[in-house]
Design a protein around this motif. Structure first.
Motif, PDB file in Angstrom:
ATOM      1  N   LEU A 256       0.848  -1.193   0.000  1.00  0.00           N
ATOM      2  CA  LEU A 256       0.000   0.000   0.000  1.00  0.00           C
ATOM      3  C   LEU A 256       0.883   1.242   0.000  1.00  0.00           C
ATOM      4  CD1 LEU A 256      -1.862  -2.319   1.048  1.00  0.00           C
ATOM      5  CD2 LEU A 256      -2.957  -0.627   2.511  1.00  0.00           C
ATOM      6  N   TRP A 257       0.560   2.191  -0.875  1.00  0.00           N
ATOM      7  CA  TRP A 257       1.270   3.475  -0.924  1.00  0.00           C
ATOM      8  C   TRP A 257       0.265   4.585  -0.618  1.00  0.00           C
ATOM      9  CZ3 TRP A 257       6.303   5.014  -3.076  1.00  0.00           C
ATOM     10  CH2 TRP A 257       7.170   3.927  -3.260  1.00  0.00           C
ATOM     11  N   PHE A 258       0.417   5.215   0.544  1.00  0.00           N
ATOM     12  CA  PHE A 258      -0.548   6.239   0.945  1.00  0.00           C
ATOM     13  C   PHE A 258       0.129   7.390   1.670  1.00  0.00           C
ATOM     14  CE2 PHE A 258      -3.254   2.687  -0.003  1.00  0.00           C
ATOM     15  CZ  PHE A 258      -4.358   3.293  -0.584  1.00  0.00           C
ATOM     16  N   GLU A 259      -0.645   8.477   1.822  1.00  0.00           N
ATOM     17  CA  GLU A 259      -0.156   9.708   2.429  1.00  0.00           C
ATOM     18  C   GLU A 259      -0.679   9.858   3.848  1.00  0.00           C
ATOM     19  OE1 GLU A 259      -1.726  12.550  -0.292  1.00  0.00           O
ATOM     20  OE2 GLU A 259      -0.517  11.834  -1.979  1.00  0.00           O
ATOM     21  N   HIS A 260      -0.382  11.014   4.432  1.00  0.00           N
ATOM     22  CA  HIS A 260      -0.647  11.279   5.837  1.00  0.00           C
ATOM     23  C   HIS A 260      -1.997  11.915   6.100  1.00  0.00           C
ATOM     24  CE1 HIS A 260       0.853  14.806   3.890  1.00  0.00           C
ATOM     25  NE2 HIS A 260       0.838  15.571   4.960  1.00  0.00           N
ATOM     26  N   ASP A 261      -2.742  12.263   5.046  1.00  0.00           N
ATOM     27  CA  ASP A 261      -3.963  13.041   5.249  1.00  0.00           C
ATOM     28  C   ASP A 261      -5.189  12.158   5.453  1.00  0.00           C
ATOM     29  OD1 ASP A 261      -5.398  12.714   2.465  1.00  0.00           O
ATOM     30  OD2 ASP A 261      -3.298  13.147   2.017  1.00  0.00           O
ATOM     31  N   LEU A 262      -6.296  12.801   5.825  1.00  0.00           N
ATOM     32  CA  LEU A 262      -7.541  12.097   6.145  1.00  0.00           C
ATOM     33  C   LEU A 262      -8.047  11.254   4.983  1.00  0.00           C
ATOM     34  CD1 LEU A 262     -10.061  11.528   7.876  1.00  0.00           C
ATOM     35  CD2 LEU A 262     -10.983  13.737   7.095  1.00  0.00           C
ATOM     36  N   TYR A 263      -8.025  11.806   3.780  1.00  0.00           N
ATOM     37  CA  TYR A 263      -8.468  11.086   2.588  1.00  0.00           C
ATOM     38  C   TYR A 263      -7.786   9.720   2.492  1.00  0.00           C
ATOM     39  CZ  TYR A 263      -8.973  10.234  -2.495  1.00  0.00           C
ATOM     40  OH  TYR A 263      -9.226   9.683  -3.736  1.00  0.00           O
TER      41      TYR A 263
ATOM     42  N   GLN B 294       3.867   4.741   4.216  1.00  0.00           N
ATOM     43  CA  GLN B 294       3.060   5.842   4.740  1.00  0.00           C
ATOM     44  C   GLN B 294       3.892   7.112   4.615  1.00  0.00           C
ATOM     45  OE1 GLN B 294       0.514   4.628   8.298  1.00  0.00           O
ATOM     46  NE2 GLN B 294       2.109   3.089   8.399  1.00  0.00           N
ATOM     47  N   SER B 295       3.560   7.910   3.613  1.00  0.00           N
ATOM     48  CA  SER B 295       4.388   9.046   3.248  1.00  0.00           C
ATOM     49  C   SER B 295       3.936  10.333   3.937  1.00  0.00           C
ATOM     50  CB  SER B 295       4.341   9.242   1.732  1.00  0.00           C
ATOM     51  OG  SER B 295       4.988  10.441   1.362  1.00  0.00           O
ATOM     52  N   PRO B 296       4.882  11.089   4.484  1.00  0.00           N
ATOM     53  CA  PRO B 296       4.546  12.418   5.022  1.00  0.00           C
ATOM     54  C   PRO B 296       4.498  13.477   3.928  1.00  0.00           C
ATOM     55  CG  PRO B 296       6.862  11.972   5.373  1.00  0.00           C
ATOM     56  CD  PRO B 296       6.297  10.741   4.731  1.00  0.00           C
TER      57      PRO B 296
ATOM     58  N   PHE C 163       0.152   8.532  11.361  1.00  0.00           N
ATOM     59  CA  PHE C 163      -0.669   9.689  11.013  1.00  0.00           C
ATOM     60  C   PHE C 163      -2.156   9.492  11.319  1.00  0.00           C
ATOM     61  CE2 PHE C 163       2.777   9.329   7.756  1.00  0.00           C
ATOM     62  CZ  PHE C 163       3.590  10.315   8.280  1.00  0.00           C
ATOM     63  N   MET C 164      -2.505   8.331  11.820  1.00  0.00           N
ATOM     64  CA  MET C 164      -3.915   7.997  11.985  1.00  0.00           C
ATOM     65  C   MET C 164      -4.592   8.823  13.083  1.00  0.00           C
ATOM     66  SD  MET C 164      -6.281   6.141  10.620  1.00  0.00           S
ATOM     67  CE  MET C 164      -5.369   4.866   9.725  1.00  0.00           C
ATOM     68  N   GLY C 165      -3.906   9.068  14.177  1.00  0.00           N
ATOM     69  CA  GLY C 165      -4.513   9.810  15.276  1.00  0.00           C
ATOM     70  C   GLY C 165      -4.943  11.203  14.847  1.00  0.00           C
ATOM     71  N   GLN C 166      -4.062  11.918  14.143  1.00  0.00           N
ATOM     72  CA  GLN C 166      -4.390  13.259  13.663  1.00  0.00           C
ATOM     73  C   GLN C 166      -5.509  13.199  12.633  1.00  0.00           C
ATOM     74  OE1 GLN C 166      -3.533  16.348  14.583  1.00  0.00           O
ATOM     75  NE2 GLN C 166      -4.925  17.121  12.992  1.00  0.00           N
ATOM     76  N   ALA C 167      -5.507  12.169  11.783  1.00  0.00           N
ATOM     77  CA  ALA C 167      -6.547  12.040  10.760  1.00  0.00           C
ATOM     78  C   ALA C 167      -7.910  11.814  11.403  1.00  0.00           C
ATOM     79  CB  ALA C 167      -6.212  10.897   9.810  1.00  0.00           C
TER      80      ALA C 167
END
Length: 327
Positions: A86-93, A118-120, A177-181
């Motif tokens: 999986l390639w994903f970013e730090h944001d809610l989406y 999990q990319s910042p 990044f999940m907590g902030q999302a």
């Protein structure tokens, strides 16, 4: 080794393909912070999500359902791939997509040889010759991460805001990044003024002189710890602040529809319109009014239906969640 890459959309998928990463690249096309996200089997889920994602002009329901059917078939046949990454970013989406995908893989019995990047940084802003460097961030998805994803996804589609608030206050295994999302997800609930954080940020910037929709979009995104809204999503929210019983702003030439962006003249007219905040909008910013009491409420937050007489509100000060229900 045959490898399936799953990522957050077409732009990232194209870059990963150009970079030669993975044998098959699957873009995950869903905006899970919008519309109903039901606790339903995969077929019914696809049908209901198609109603939200399709606009009847640029994207049809049939196209959405075909896309969902293809991705479902690919995941059900996961045994064809020795490795899934999986390639994903730090944001809610992206973080919501991670939860859904790991829950699906777990349901289909695929918990081995699954890794995650999990990319910042935003994947779509990379170049094909540089995106591969992010693979250094790749880590295996552990059993406790699968369990967390399934629990949290279940909470989002059926448990409601209270369940999500409880989960995000505990230790979160393997998802930095999940907590902030999840906090940002709660902030999209109505606040004490009846506005979501996005709606409040729009009025805040507008009140300070940023009065063109295109520039307003950029400025509101700059207020985010991790920007997650696309332009269509933003302009729908902006439009709803004007086209309601008691508007908070004026100046848009028409209610936003994606077809507007197919016509160059209409697109220019919309994004360069001169907006003005109303007195009601100013009273909301001053904490002297309530948007819902004047305009009513009916929208979805995951699997939770929010209505005027039955909804949740989030207060940033003290991080307080309250259930509002009419007697």
């Amino acid at each position: 080794m045959t490898e399936l890459i799953i990522t957050n959309g077409d732009q990232a998928a194209d870059l990963l393909t150009q970079a030669g990463i993975g044998d098959t690249v699957l873009p995950w096309r869903d905006v899970l912070h919008e519309g109903p996200v039901p606790d339903a089997d995969d077929t019914i889920f696809a049908t209901l999500r198609a109603q939200t994602l399709a606009d009847g002009h640029v994207v049809t329901r049939e196209k959405v359902q075909e896309d969902f059917k293809a991705r479902l078939e690919l995941l059900r046949n996961h045994q064809k791939f020795e490795k899934i990454e999986l390639w994903f970013e730090h944001d809610l989406y992206d973080q919501l997509q991670i939860l859904q995908i790991l829950d699906m893989l777990s349901r289909f019995g695929r918990i081995n040889n699954v890794t995650i990047v999990q990319s910042p940084a935003y994947l779509g802003m990379q170049s094909a010759d540089r995106i591969g460097r992010l693979q250094e961030l790749s880590l295996p998805v552990l059993d406790r991460m699968f369990a967390f994803a399934s629990r949290t996804w279940k909470a989002y589609v059926s448990g409601g805001p209270e369940a999500i608030d409880e989960i995000r206050r505990d230790a979160i295994p393997g998802f930095p990044f999940m907590g902030q999302a999840l906090l940002r997800l709660l902030q999209e609930l109505p606040g004490p003024d009846g506005l979501s954080r996005t709606e409040r940020q729009i009025l805040y910037r507008l009140n300070r002189g940023v009065n063109r929709p295109g520039m307003l979009f950029a400025q509101v995104l700059n207020m985010e710890e991790a920007a997650f809204l696309g332009d269509w999503s933003f302009f729908r929210i902006l439009s709803a602040l004007q086209f309601c019983a008691r508007p908070t702003l004026t100046g848009l030439p028409q209610e936003f529809q994606p077809r507007i962006f197919e016509d160059g003249a209409q697109r220019k007219e919309f994004i360069t319109a001169q907006l003005h905040i109303t007195e009601f909008g100013k009273s909301l910013l001053d904490g002297k009014a309530d948007f819902i009491s004047e305009n009513a409420l009916h929208r979805w937050w995951g699997g939770t239906e929010l209505t005027t007489t039955d909804h949740w509100r989030w207060q940033d000060e003290g991080e307080v969640l309250r259930h509002h229900r009419a007697a």
